[in-house]
Design a protein around this motif. Structure first.
Motif: not given
Length: 121
Positions: A17-32
């Motif tokens: 199975l493959r899970l996904s996690c999508t970010a939305s909104g203010r996604t600027s900048g780098s993060y783990a």
């Protein structure tokens, strides 16, 4: 920023199975980013984490040979490829964001709502 986890479902032991996690909104900048899971009646536990560019990855010992974490920053999406699933992998899987790659849940400041993975025997 908001995180949306998806891809969970009911599978049989041995399936992938493959899970996904999508970010939305203010996604600027780098993060783990990382994945955690919580099985019924158990505490939440760390599963995997990945650095911004993907050069650093951490995996819990119980998934090292079966799960792979990756990300596509152009799509603001992180993935968890899970193989050889067992009933013990049944849990709600959460994705989260942290300022650096870490196994510590307390360092993650944004959490998704979770996606349920159920593995039948």
């Amino acid at each position: 920023v908001q995180l949306q986890a998806s891809g969970g479902g009911l599978v049989q032991a041995g399936d992938s199975l493959r899970l996904s996690c999508t970010a939305s909104g203010r996604t600027s900048g780098s993060y783990a980013m990382g994945w955690f899971r919580q099985a019924p009646g158990k505490e939440r536990e760390f599963v995997a984490a990945i650095s911004w560019h993907g050069e650093d990855t951490y995996l819990a010992d119980f998934v090292k040979d079966r799960f792979t974490i990756s990300r596509d920053n152009a799509k603001n999406t992180m993935y968890l490829q899970m193989t050889s699933l067992t009933p013990e992998d049944t849990a709600v899987y959460y994705c989260a964001r942290a300022p650096y790659t870490t196994r510590e849940s307390g360092k993650y400041d944004v959490w998704g709502q979770g996606t349920l993975v159920t593995v039948s025997s």
